[in-house]
Design an enzyme around this catalytic site. Sequence first.
Site, short mmCIF file in Angstrom:
data_model
loop_
_atom_site.label_atom_id
_atom_site.label_comp_id
_atom_site.label_asym_id
_atom_site.label_seq_id
_atom_site.Cartn_x
_atom_site.Cartn_y
_atom_site.Cartn_z
N ARG A 328 -54.47 37.18 -70.30
CA ARG A 328 -54.59 35.94 -69.53
C ARG A 328 -53.60 35.93 -68.36
O ARG A 328 -53.86 35.28 -67.34
CB ARG A 328 -54.41 34.71 -70.42
CG ARG A 328 -54.87 33.43 -69.75
CD ARG A 328 -54.93 32.26 -70.71
NE ARG A 328 -56.19 32.12 -71.38
CZ ARG A 328 -57.20 31.35 -70.97
NH1 ARG A 328 -57.08 30.67 -69.83
NH2 ARG A 328 -58.31 31.26 -71.65
N GLU A 730 -53.39 22.68 -71.16
CA GLU A 730 -52.50 23.71 -70.61
C GLU A 730 -52.28 23.65 -69.10
O GLU A 730 -51.16 23.89 -68.63
CB GLU A 730 -53.03 25.10 -71.00
CG GLU A 730 -52.93 25.40 -72.47
CD GLU A 730 -53.61 26.70 -72.85
OE1 GLU A 730 -52.92 27.61 -73.31
OE2 GLU A 730 -54.84 26.80 -72.67
#
Length: 777
Positions: A328, A730
Amino acid sequence: MPHSVPIRTRIPPPGGDHTVGNALPHDSAAWQIQGSARYIDDMPEAAGLLHLAPGYAATGAKGAIVTLDLDAVRAAPGVVAVLTAQDIPGPNECSPSIGGDPILADGRIEFHGQVIFAVAAHSRYQARHAAALAKIEINEETPTVSVDDGLISGETVLPDYQFLSGDPDRTIAASAHRASGNLRIGGQEHFYLEGQVALALPGEGGVMHVHSSTQGPTEVQHLVAHMLEVPQARVICECRRMGGGFGGKESQASQWACLAALGAHVTGRAVKIRLDRDDDMIMTGKRHDVLANYSYGYDDKGRLDAIDVAFNARCGYSADLSLGVCDRTLFHTDNAYFYPASRVLSRRVRTNTVSNTAFRGFGGPQGMLFAERMMDEIAIRLRLDPLDVRKRNLYGPKRDVTPYGMKVRDNIAPRLVRELEKTSDYRRRRRDVRAFNKTNRFLKKGIALTPVKFGIAFTLKHLNQAGALVHVYTDGSVQVNHGGTEMGQGLYTKVAQVVAQEFGIDFAHVQITATTTDKVPNTTPTAASSGSDLNGMAAQRAAATIKDRMTDLACRLFQVDKRQVRFAGNRVHVGERDISFAELANSCFLERVSLSSTGYFATPKITWDRNTATGQPFLYFAYGAACAEVTIDTLTGEMRVDRVDVLHDVGKSLNPALDIGQIEGGFVQGMGWLTTEELVYDDAGRLNTHAPSTYKIPTASDVPEDFRVTLWDSKGNREATIYRSKAVGEPPIMLAISVFSAITDAVASLRPGRVPQLDAPATPEAIARAVRAMGDG
């Protein structure tokens, strides 16, 4: 006390027809204020309950266990059992991925603080006191501690992985301007208010009921069953709420649940383990710290031609979740910017430190911080406004393909940035900052406006699924259960709102129940900001199934067409008739119509193939932007955040109050990561910052006094998500990169044209070093 200025957002009017979109309070808010919200350590203790404490070597981070003398431990007052690896009936393993994470170290240790044994005693004090009596001798080997050490050793926990587009080497060489450098990005301790805790209750026939403060109850269930060598159906894992998780309880709650279950298995009694804060910080993983080495080329206007970056991540002694975390980082190396040619590489460096793990953003923040550092460097070198450089590099028409080949189809970043530029009065404030810096010798201001583009979905395709279970009772009350876990983010509240909306009833009529594997099986962790997307849709489908049955019965009883049946305001409107929801529910029972249903949802369009680095890893992107203004003291390195303006995209908000809370909290947590929170290990591999006395999370006084948060006026997610909402868990943490860039801007004002040598976190010491370096040479 710092405060937020009034928040501007559109909130639908209250009522049964508008449950979704209402700014309802968190379902546990009142109980938490009263101190009556029940966490695992608050649960009534079973008769004969034992307390478990972990034991580890006081010195040594790597080496064979030469001596393990536990006689004094066993003889200590109150001790009932001492557990070692030999007591584990099945595999000694609690890894969430490829293995290598023993529940109890056997034969050697790989990091300081690795658990070697555990003590079960009548009280927690007795257990902890006894654990300290162990005589452990380690044949100490030189540990690999830092990323630099790991790069020298050459050891990795996983193979290197990269995305490559175009020919970055040739393109950089041909660019009008070229630059290279490195950026050290620190890790971060989760510092959840409720530490790691688990309670295991042995049942008849080998059943084990584990209450775990975990983001992944199914994973705990599987690992406990595996350890005990029993079918998964004999293990129940339950979690009503966590006192914070932030990723630290996605995989690393499992070890403590396994130890509690092992203690219960060995003793036949209920066993609870709750880590002391120091032990928790020493024994559990953090956000991955990273050394980024990079080069890039750009033109006279600051527009990038190509980039080449390697992220060297300290993963610790095992893989844990480093495959997904480090991937990621690569997925978010672009942030909101187009790279015509790029090479982005991840090295997963093995060290003799606790295995680093998931943390809010899951590797994405590290990639984005690099992108923003690059924008700042270009602006400083060309003496341009950093915002202009950012705007020139944003994704746009014919510049819309990411380094991993996904086309950006929902790009609102340019419009959102322009809107915040206007509402934050950026241009005037930029002029004011320059004027201030000209007339102040020791205090310097900086300002920065940075965007966020964050992909939503698990990049491991099979994790993008969820289940739910909904019951309607004959009095019209409703109970909902699903696989998502509540860690303070308000997921339970949002899902209950979805169910209430579907039935046209008030939120108060929906009873929220604890996440448990014996109601909804085979769940995925509550992570990747996908909790509402997945569980909200699963719950809606379960409720819709029941609603369809109720509608069919209403049509049969009152001889009307389905189009004449409407659920709203706690009532069911059937043609010209009007009956209560409860009355229809009772009629369903009398007419033998089921009022219970499961619901299931799998995220569509996720086609990512990691082996070929092709396909679509995300369903959509969440966007945001933040403008931060700071003041630094060049004599001491102290820093103050003067003002923050945030504009964030949540699609059609399910609950504006909860979403704004997530944005504010995420921003402050990200600010802590980038300014005050510093993890310090000594050369022997011991964590020196293992308590709030030495590890500084943000406090109330660090929250910007002028803190303006606005939700983007969205027409809704272009993808068919739950009520066209967008994830919010997030992305806000990366809004705080604006603070780091503003600090960079302030330091850069000391010597225009020179890039500050500033790493993250920008602590007062780091700022002071960067200030001094600006005067060198």
